[in-house]
Design a protein around this motif. Structure first.
Motif, PDB file in Angstrom:
ATOM      1  N   TYR A 131       0.973  -1.067   0.015  1.00  0.00           N
ATOM      2  CA  TYR A 131       0.149  -0.029  -0.104  1.00  0.00           C
ATOM      3  C   TYR A 131       1.018   1.228   0.007  1.00  0.00           C
ATOM      4  O   TYR A 131       1.804   1.341   0.572  1.00  0.00           O
ATOM      5  N   GLN A 132       0.473   2.213  -0.788  1.00  0.00           N
ATOM      6  CA  GLN A 132       1.238   3.317  -1.022  1.00  0.00           C
ATOM      7  C   GLN A 132       0.236   4.535  -0.847  1.00  0.00           C
ATOM      8  O   GLN A 132      -0.933   4.839  -1.443  1.00  0.00           O
ATOM      9  N   CYS A 133       0.870   5.502   0.128  1.00  0.00           N
ATOM     10  CA  CYS A 133       0.310   6.912   0.222  1.00  0.00           C
ATOM     11  C   CYS A 133       1.137   7.989  -0.090  1.00  0.00           C
ATOM     12  O   CYS A 133       2.286   7.887   0.108  1.00  0.00           O
ATOM     13  N   VAL A 134       0.652   9.019  -0.612  1.00  0.00           N
ATOM     14  CA  VAL A 134       1.355  10.069  -1.116  1.00  0.00           C
ATOM     15  C   VAL A 134       0.748  11.425  -0.797  1.00  0.00           C
ATOM     16  O   VAL A 134      -0.562  11.281  -0.553  1.00  0.00           O
ATOM     17  N   VAL A 135       1.425  12.306  -0.528  1.00  0.00           N
ATOM     18  CA  VAL A 135       1.093  13.896  -0.235  1.00  0.00           C
ATOM     19  C   VAL A 135       1.528  14.701  -1.582  1.00  0.00           C
ATOM     20  O   VAL A 135       2.844  14.518  -1.823  1.00  0.00           O
ATOM     21  N   LYS A 136       0.497  15.250  -2.100  1.00  0.00           N
ATOM     22  CA  LYS A 136       1.153  16.038  -3.339  1.00  0.00           C
ATOM     23  C   LYS A 136       0.482  17.420  -3.371  1.00  0.00           C
ATOM     24  O   LYS A 136      -0.413  17.689  -3.030  1.00  0.00           O
ATOM     25  N   ASP A 137       1.604  18.569  -3.640  1.00  0.00           N
ATOM     26  CA  ASP A 137       1.090  19.617  -3.673  1.00  0.00           C
ATOM     27  C   ASP A 137       0.332  20.099  -4.733  1.00  0.00           C
ATOM     28  O   ASP A 137       0.746  19.589  -6.113  1.00  0.00           O
ATOM     29  N   ILE A 138      -0.920  20.902  -4.691  1.00  0.00           N
ATOM     30  CA  ILE A 138      -1.664  20.989  -5.537  1.00  0.00           C
ATOM     31  C   ILE A 138      -1.174  21.967  -6.780  1.00  0.00           C
ATOM     32  O   ILE A 138      -1.614  21.972  -7.683  1.00  0.00           O
ATOM     33  N   VAL A 139      -0.309  23.039  -6.268  1.00  0.00           N
ATOM     34  CA  VAL A 139      -0.074  23.857  -7.089  1.00  0.00           C
ATOM     35  C   VAL A 139       1.102  23.464  -8.088  1.00  0.00           C
ATOM     36  O   VAL A 139       1.163  23.427  -9.161  1.00  0.00           O
ATOM     37  N   SER A 203     -13.193  15.304   0.696  1.00  0.00           N
ATOM     38  CA  SER A 203     -14.014  15.216  -0.730  1.00  0.00           C
ATOM     39  C   SER A 203     -15.484  14.806  -0.319  1.00  0.00           C
ATOM     40  O   SER A 203     -15.743  14.206   0.911  1.00  0.00           O
ATOM     41  N   ARG A 204     -16.256  15.048  -1.138  1.00  0.00           N
ATOM     42  CA  ARG A 204     -17.824  14.737  -0.920  1.00  0.00           C
ATOM     43  C   ARG A 204     -17.987  13.347  -1.217  1.00  0.00           C
ATOM     44  O   ARG A 204     -17.306  12.822  -1.934  1.00  0.00           O
ATOM     45  N   VAL A 205     -18.764  12.718  -0.580  1.00  0.00           N
ATOM     46  CA  VAL A 205     -19.314  11.240  -0.824  1.00  0.00           C
ATOM     47  C   VAL A 205     -19.434  10.912  -2.331  1.00  0.00           C
ATOM     48  O   VAL A 205     -20.332  11.731  -2.655  1.00  0.00           O
ATOM     49  N   GLY A 206     -18.785   9.903  -2.495  1.00  0.00           N
ATOM     50  CA  GLY A 206     -19.127   9.478  -3.904  1.00  0.00           C
ATOM     51  C   GLY A 206     -18.644  10.628  -4.990  1.00  0.00           C
ATOM     52  O   GLY A 206     -19.096  10.345  -6.412  1.00  0.00           O
ATOM     53  N   MET A 207     -17.820  11.389  -4.950  1.00  0.00           N
ATOM     54  CA  MET A 207     -17.147  12.277  -5.675  1.00  0.00           C
ATOM     55  C   MET A 207     -15.756  12.164  -5.773  1.00  0.00           C
ATOM     56  O   MET A 207     -14.943  13.101  -5.292  1.00  0.00           O
ATOM     57  N   PRO A 208     -15.184  11.179  -6.446  1.00  0.00           N
ATOM     58  CA  PRO A 208     -13.663  10.899  -6.437  1.00  0.00           C
ATOM     59  C   PRO A 208     -13.143  12.262  -7.468  1.00  0.00           C
ATOM     60  O   PRO A 208     -11.822  12.495  -6.966  1.00  0.00           O
ATOM     61  N   GLY A 209     -13.838  13.000  -8.092  1.00  0.00           N
ATOM     62  CA  GLY A 209     -13.085  14.111  -8.990  1.00  0.00           C
ATOM     63  C   GLY A 209     -12.803  15.158  -7.844  1.00  0.00           C
ATOM     64  O   GLY A 209     -12.058  16.180  -8.278  1.00  0.00           O
ATOM     65  N   ASP A 210     -13.367  15.073  -6.679  1.00  0.00           N
ATOM     66  CA  ASP A 210     -12.867  16.135  -5.932  1.00  0.00           C
ATOM     67  C   ASP A 210     -11.485  16.087  -5.204  1.00  0.00           C
ATOM     68  O   ASP A 210     -10.814  17.245  -4.786  1.00  0.00           O
ATOM     69  N   ASN A 211     -10.851  14.982  -5.525  1.00  0.00           N
ATOM     70  CA  ASN A 211      -9.435  14.650  -5.283  1.00  0.00           C
ATOM     71  C   ASN A 211      -8.968  14.366  -6.307  1.00  0.00           C
ATOM     72  O   ASN A 211      -8.012  13.419  -6.577  1.00  0.00           O
ATOM     73  N   ALA A 212      -9.162  14.840  -7.614  1.00  0.00           N
ATOM     74  CA  ALA A 212      -8.553  14.550  -8.917  1.00  0.00           C
ATOM     75  C   ALA A 212      -6.965  14.943  -9.095  1.00  0.00           C
ATOM     76  O   ALA A 212      -6.376  13.783  -9.769  1.00  0.00           O
ATOM     77  N   TRP A 213      -6.482  15.533  -8.220  1.00  0.00           N
ATOM     78  CA  TRP A 213      -5.245  15.622  -8.308  1.00  0.00           C
ATOM     79  C   TRP A 213      -4.297  14.532  -7.993  1.00  0.00           C
ATOM     80  O   TRP A 213      -3.248  13.841  -8.585  1.00  0.00           O
ATOM     81  N   ALA A 214      -4.867  13.872  -6.640  1.00  0.00           N
ATOM     82  CA  ALA A 214      -4.338  12.491  -6.371  1.00  0.00           C
ATOM     83  C   ALA A 214      -4.461  11.543  -7.177  1.00  0.00           C
ATOM     84  O   ALA A 214      -3.695  10.550  -7.543  1.00  0.00           O
ATOM     85  N   GLU A 215      -5.927  11.526  -7.674  1.00  0.00           N
ATOM     86  CA  GLU A 215      -6.292  10.447  -8.713  1.00  0.00           C
ATOM     87  C   GLU A 215      -5.251  10.234  -9.652  1.00  0.00           C
ATOM     88  O   GLU A 215      -5.109   9.307 -10.334  1.00  0.00           O
TER      89      GLU A 215
END
Length: 278
Positions: A131-139, A203-215
């Protein structure tokens, strides 16, 4: 030549000029094809016509998407992004009530480390899941922290955040955005963010696009580094993703959204223009 010039109803001088220019165009096309292949192979087979043409234009070449796409098709160069879909991994069933606010929706961030995002994915080895977890700067789109584990527990996201904090020192008031996975909504992780004064966003429930940066990062990782490869051990898998993330994604892989710069180059450009980069 006079015979063929007369047959095609052109002057001899016009025909010679055409022949000369045709030879030059063919040489130019051959040179461009060679450059396209080098860029494609230098990306590990990950760049498509859009990215290749963007790099060429940045270098001063005339390179439309249609022309480069045609060249790549002719040479059999196809990005591995055309092959697979990626999935994310978190369980948000226990975090469906109030109190999980989205602090990034509808906002534009223009400085590094104002807001970061995070997610978890699972990767297969011959010894089992990693399992991998990342932290990504949005800008800047840099991966500023990451952690791996053989188990999917809150300690994974805590270590990823602490690794990011140790290297980049997120300021109090910075936003940490993720989905509502149980690791992110655990008391241990929420208390860790509070200790550093970091605001937590979900993110909102059922809205993976709210975290599109990491996705999008994990989709790219799997397509360019994981799919169609076998990793006999977790250690081999761990070393591969670490090298790809730090040695290619952040430092060599250009992104259209960054003006065909790498995350590292984009961060440097912001430093040069006076923006704060930790």
């Amino acid at each position: 030549m006079a015979k063929w010039a007369k047959y095609f109803q052109v002057s001899r001088s016009g025909y010679y000029a055409y022949a000369k220019h045709r030879e030059a165009r063919e040489k130019e096309g051959a040179a461009l094809k060679g450059l396209v292949r080098r860029i494609f192979e230098g990306s590990g087979g990950t760049y498509g016509p859009d990215r290749v043409s963007g790099i060429l234009r940045k270098r001063g070449h005339k390179a439309s998407y249609r022309r480069i796409g045609g060249m790549m098709a002719e040479m059999g160069l196809s990005s591995i992004h055309n092959r697979h879909k990626a999935r994310s991994l978190t369980d948000s069933r226990k975090a469906r009530g109030e109190g999980y606010v989205n602090l990034v929706k509808g906002k534009n961030f223009d400085k590094p480390l104002q807001a970061v995002c995070s997610d978890i994915t699972y990767l297969k080895s011959g010894e089992g899941w990693l399992y991998q977890c990342v932290v990504k700067d949005i800008v800047t789109k840099r991966i500023i922290g990451e952690a791996t584990s053989e188990t999917l527990k809150k300690g994974l996201v805590i270590r990823a955040f602490l690794n990011a904090q140790a290297r980049h020192k997120l300021a109090p008031g910075a936003i940490f955005h993720s989905d509502r996975g149980s690791q992110y909504t655990s008391k241990g992780f929420m208390d860790t963010l509070k200790l550093y004064g970091i605001a937590q966003s979900f993110s909102r429930v059922g809205m993976p696009g709210d975290n599109a940066w990491a996705e999008s990062f994990f989709a790219t990782l799997k397509k360019e580094c994981i799919h169609f490869r076998h990793f006999a051990t977790r250690e081999r898998l761990r070393a591969t993703i670490f090298a790809w993330t730090g040695g290619f994604y952040s430092t060599r892989r250009v992104q259209a959204g960054l003006g065909y710069m790498t995350p590292q180059e984009y961060a440097a450009s912001l430093r040069a223009s006076g923006s704060r980069v930790a």
